[in-house]
Design an enzyme around this catalytic site. Structure first.
Site, PDB file in Angstrom:
ATOM      1  N   ASP A  55      -8.037  -5.240   0.056  1.00  0.00           N
ATOM      2  CA  ASP A  55      -8.542  -6.018  -1.078  1.00  0.00           C
ATOM      3  C   ASP A  55      -8.218  -7.491  -0.984  1.00  0.00           C
ATOM      4  O   ASP A  55      -8.772  -8.305  -1.716  1.00  0.00           O
ATOM      5  CB  ASP A  55      -7.961  -5.475  -2.390  1.00  0.00           C
ATOM      6  CG  ASP A  55      -8.521  -4.111  -2.703  1.00  0.00           C
ATOM      7  OD1 ASP A  55      -9.691  -3.893  -2.362  1.00  0.00           O
ATOM      8  OD2 ASP A  55      -7.795  -3.292  -3.264  1.00  0.00           O
ATOM      9  N   HIS A  64       0.859  -1.185   0.000  1.00  0.00           N
ATOM     10  CA  HIS A  64       0.000   0.000   0.000  1.00  0.00           C
ATOM     11  C   HIS A  64       0.891   1.229   0.000  1.00  0.00           C
ATOM     12  O   HIS A  64       1.932   1.236   0.640  1.00  0.00           O
ATOM     13  CB  HIS A  64      -0.903   0.009   1.244  1.00  0.00           C
ATOM     14  CG  HIS A  64      -2.043   0.948   1.100  1.00  0.00           C
ATOM     15  ND1 HIS A  64      -1.935   2.282   1.403  1.00  0.00           N
ATOM     16  CD2 HIS A  64      -3.301   0.757   0.646  1.00  0.00           C
ATOM     17  CE1 HIS A  64      -3.087   2.865   1.152  1.00  0.00           C
ATOM     18  NE2 HIS A  64      -3.932   1.972   0.688  1.00  0.00           N
TER      19      HIS A  64
HETATM   20  N1  ACO Z   1       4.296  -7.596  -4.918  1.00  0.00           N
HETATM   21  C1  ACO Z   1       5.650  -7.624  -5.054  1.00  0.00           C
HETATM   22  N2  ACO Z   1       6.443  -6.545  -4.892  1.00  0.00           N
HETATM   23  C2  ACO Z   1       5.857  -5.385  -4.567  1.00  0.00           C
HETATM   24  C3  ACO Z   1       4.444  -5.274  -4.401  1.00  0.00           C
HETATM   25  C4  ACO Z   1       3.667  -6.438  -4.567  1.00  0.00           C
HETATM   26  N3  ACO Z   1       2.347  -6.405  -4.420  1.00  0.00           N
HETATM   27  N4  ACO Z   1       4.139  -4.000  -4.087  1.00  0.00           N
HETATM   28  C5  ACO Z   1       5.278  -3.312  -4.057  1.00  0.00           C
HETATM   29  N5  ACO Z   1       6.331  -4.149  -4.339  1.00  0.00           N
HETATM   30  C6  ACO Z   1       7.752  -3.812  -4.344  1.00  0.00           C
HETATM   31  C7  ACO Z   1       8.117  -3.005  -5.581  1.00  0.00           C
HETATM   32  O1  ACO Z   1       8.563  -3.834  -6.641  1.00  0.00           O
HETATM   33  C8  ACO Z   1       9.209  -2.110  -5.055  1.00  0.00           C
HETATM   34  O2  ACO Z   1      10.385  -2.851  -4.992  1.00  0.00           O
HETATM   35  P1  ACO Z   1      11.822  -2.116  -5.216  1.00  0.00           P
HETATM   36  O3  ACO Z   1      11.938  -1.100  -4.115  1.00  0.00           O
HETATM   37  O4  ACO Z   1      12.797  -3.232  -5.096  1.00  0.00           O
HETATM   38  O5  ACO Z   1      11.742  -1.488  -6.570  1.00  0.00           O
HETATM   39  C9  ACO Z   1       8.789  -1.818  -3.615  1.00  0.00           C
HETATM   40  O6  ACO Z   1       7.968  -2.936  -3.225  1.00  0.00           O
HETATM   41  C10 ACO Z   1       8.010  -0.536  -3.453  1.00  0.00           C
HETATM   42  O7  ACO Z   1       6.950  -0.550  -4.399  1.00  0.00           O
HETATM   43  P2  ACO Z   1       6.274   0.763  -5.008  1.00  0.00           P
HETATM   44  O8  ACO Z   1       5.502   0.399  -6.225  1.00  0.00           O
HETATM   45  O9  ACO Z   1       7.301   1.836  -5.126  1.00  0.00           O
HETATM   46  O10 ACO Z   1       5.304   1.143  -3.821  1.00  0.00           O
HETATM   47  P3  ACO Z   1       4.096   2.085  -3.917  1.00  0.00           P
HETATM   48  O11 ACO Z   1       3.844   2.552  -2.544  1.00  0.00           O
HETATM   49  O12 ACO Z   1       4.264   3.101  -4.982  1.00  0.00           O
HETATM   50  O13 ACO Z   1       2.930   1.082  -4.436  1.00  0.00           O
HETATM   51  C11 ACO Z   1       0.995  -0.239  -4.618  1.00  0.00           C
HETATM   52  C12 ACO Z   1       1.797   0.752  -3.747  1.00  0.00           C
HETATM   53  C13 ACO Z   1       0.673   0.375  -5.984  1.00  0.00           C
HETATM   54  C14 ACO Z   1      -0.333  -0.507  -3.891  1.00  0.00           C
HETATM   55  C15 ACO Z   1       1.824  -1.548  -4.801  1.00  0.00           C
HETATM   56  O14 ACO Z   1       2.140  -2.096  -3.540  1.00  0.00           O
HETATM   57  C16 ACO Z   1       1.064  -2.587  -5.652  1.00  0.00           C
HETATM   58  O15 ACO Z   1       1.137  -2.531  -6.888  1.00  0.00           O
HETATM   59  N6  ACO Z   1       0.352  -3.544  -4.986  1.00  0.00           N
HETATM   60  C17 ACO Z   1      -0.446  -4.515  -5.699  1.00  0.00           C
HETATM   61  C18 ACO Z   1      -1.759  -3.896  -6.132  1.00  0.00           C
HETATM   62  C19 ACO Z   1      -2.727  -3.670  -4.991  1.00  0.00           C
HETATM   63  O16 ACO Z   1      -2.961  -4.559  -4.175  1.00  0.00           O
HETATM   64  N7  ACO Z   1      -3.350  -2.473  -4.971  1.00  0.00           N
HETATM   65  C20 ACO Z   1      -4.368  -2.139  -3.968  1.00  0.00           C
HETATM   66  C21 ACO Z   1      -4.007  -0.921  -3.229  1.00  0.00           C
HETATM   67  S1  ACO Z   1      -5.144  -0.683  -1.935  1.00  0.00           S
HETATM   68  C22 ACO Z   1      -6.468   0.070  -2.623  1.00  0.00           C
HETATM   69  O17 ACO Z   1      -6.456   0.663  -3.673  1.00  0.00           O
HETATM   70  C23 ACO Z   1      -7.711  -0.055  -1.836  1.00  0.00           C
END
Ligand code: ACO
Length: 430
Positions: free
Chosen positions: A365, A307
């Site tokens: 979710d 998140h």
């Molecule tokens: N699975 C694997 N790796 C992940 C995931 C994941 N679900 N989420 C983040 N990471 C990793 C990224 O690859 C990144 O790694 P790095 O630092 O080595 O490059 C690190 O964790 C940080 O990720 P970011 O994308 O920079 O984090 P951000 O805070 O921008 O993203 C997000 C948040 C978009 C929710 C992300 O965690 C994601 O895509 N999750 C899956 C989708 C999801 O469940 N969305 C629901 C959000 S809640 C809602 O809308 C109600």
């Protein structure tokens, strides 16, 4: 907000003093609104990870503590002791209602649940196989064509009527989008049902047979609405505010919010999460998917994990997990294979340093899809249900923005890295 402290910014021999604003909760905020006028520079913050775009009194999140407050009240208390329409009142008007205030509000919402009869024809213009979110974006946008009398945003009474209409009609529109997609007749709302029961009935009753949900299912539905009601300045809420900042009518603004919510990184994650759990299928395949999520060369991410703001746990996920257990227990499907995969995936991921070090925990979710599937919804309805739940948050934030005397049209700046000035070349010389 105390404004007597300042932060110093030094660059190119200049020193600028920027006011520091202190919120009632959360980190201090450096006010850079005069930065360009005084210093001739912009700030650069893709994804707005360090930028506050508005002042708000509605929702507060402490991502490190896993805390979510609506008007100061913690989400777990609201999910436990309150119900969706009371939370709507709280978000819209700032305080918990008295008995008579709540009765009056519930009556007003209930009396607005039907949609203009001509909207039925509007639905029929969509392909049957359209995703219900596609239909909802179109139909909610079209509300401004059906309810002209509540589109003047300068009139507080019209703003109030539009707000009630949106909260009241979104369940009807979401249910109609579902019924249309499965070729069944639309089911009209009933004023003797509560908000959640009414939605379930509009989705699952048919003219030939009534549908009376078990109170545990109605309660679980109401909790899903409550847990998604508002979430501060997320992507779809910021979209609603940005659209509204131009003076666009509320129906157009909420349609913009629905469009933004659709994406798999935001509201679309609940559909993507359940589809991922079903694709994994059995617990023995989990290590393969965890390995893919960790592989830098594979774009796959564990849906329902991570998140932008919560970096320890998502307080909504805790309540959602309890609800999932209650619903599956009621329906006698506690050995549901998707739930088994979900529980084992959560256990293995939380035991893996990749996820713990990056502070990636199950979000709301992760469990909501399991509940919705058990109630009988197809995955395509998960995001529409999120949209109807979030409508009150969007409306509350939109109303707050319209009422803010400091409000101005949103207009971010950019770090331009394109071509510099050059002369046009005639086509025969290229
Ligand atoms: N699975 C694997 N790796 C992940 C995931 C994941 N679900 N989420 C983040 N990471 C990793 C990224 O690859 C990144 O790694 P790095 O630092 O080595 O490059 C690190 O964790 C940080 O990720 P970011 O994308 O920079 O984090 P951000 O805070 O921008 O993203 C997000 C948040 C978009 C929710 C992300 O965690 C994601 O895509 N999750 C899956 C989708 C999801 O469940 N969305 C629901 C959000 S809640 C809602 O809308 C109600």
């Amino acid at each position: 907000m105390a404004e007597n402290r300042t932060a110093k910014l030094e660059f190119d021999g200049k020193t600028l003093e920027l006011p520091i604003l202190s919120p009632s909760l959360g980190p201090d905020v450096i006010d850079i609104s005069k930065l360009y006028a005084q210093g001739g520079v912009f700030t650069h913050d893709p994804g707005f990870t360090s930028t506050s775009a508005c002042e708000s009194t509605i929702t507060f999140i402490d991502g490190n503590k896993g805390e979510l407050l609506h008007r100061g009240y913690p989400i777990d208390q609201l999910a436990e002791k309150s119900h969706f329409l009371e939370v709507c009142y709280l978000l819209l008007y700032g305080e918990l209602p008295s008995v008579t205030e709540l009765e009056d509000f519930e009556l007003r919402v209930t009396r607005h649940t039907m949609v203009h009869e001509q909207m039925h024809n509007f639905f029929r213009g969509f392909r049957r196989d359209a995703h219900p979110m596609a239909t909802m974006v179109g139909v909610v946008g079209a509300m401004s064509a059906f309810y002209h009398d509540s589109t003047d945003i300068s009139d507080p009474w019209q703003r109030e009527v539009a707000s009630i209409r949106l909260i009241a009609k979104l369940p009807t529109i979401a249910a109609m989008a579902y019924k249309y997609s499965i070729g069944q007749p639309f089911v009209y709302p009933r004023n003797d049902c509560d908000y959640a029961t009414n939605f379930l009935r509009m989705c699952f009753a048919v003219p030939a047979e009534e549908y009376q949900p078990d109170p545990i299912l109605s309660r679980a539905m109401d909790r899903i609405f409550t847990l998604h009601a508002d979430h501060e300045q997320n992507a779809s809420t910021s979209t609603v505010r940005l659209a509204g900042s131009s003076g666009a009518n509320p129906f157009a603004c909420i349609a913009a919010g629905i469009a933004c919510l659709w994406g798999p990184a935001h509201g679309g994650a609940n559909q993507a999460c359940l589809e991922m759990l079903q694709e994994i299928g059995t617990p023995d395949r989990i290590p393969e998917y965890i390995a893919r999520a960790k592989d830098k060369d594979d774009p796959f991410r564990l849906m329902g994990f991570g998140h932008r703001v919560y970096k320890n746990f998502d307080p909504r996920a805790t309540v959602m997990k309890q609800s999932a257990d209650e619903v599956l227990d009621l329906l006698g499907i506690e050995d549901n294979p998707t739930l088994q995969v979900a529980k084992e995936l959560e256990r293995q991921a939380l035991d893996d340093p990749y996820f713990t070090e990056k502070k990636l925990f199950p979000n709301v979710d992760f469990y909501s899809g399991i509940i919705l599937e058990a109630i009988g919804f197809p995955t395509s309805m998960f995001t529409p249900i999120f949209a109807l739940s979030r409508t009150v948050g969007w409306v509350a934030q939109w109303k707050e923005m319209i009422g803010d005397p400091a409000g101005k049209i949103g207009r971010p700046r950019q770090l331009y890295t394109g071509a510099t000035l050059r002369d046009y070349v005639d086509i025969e010389n290229r």
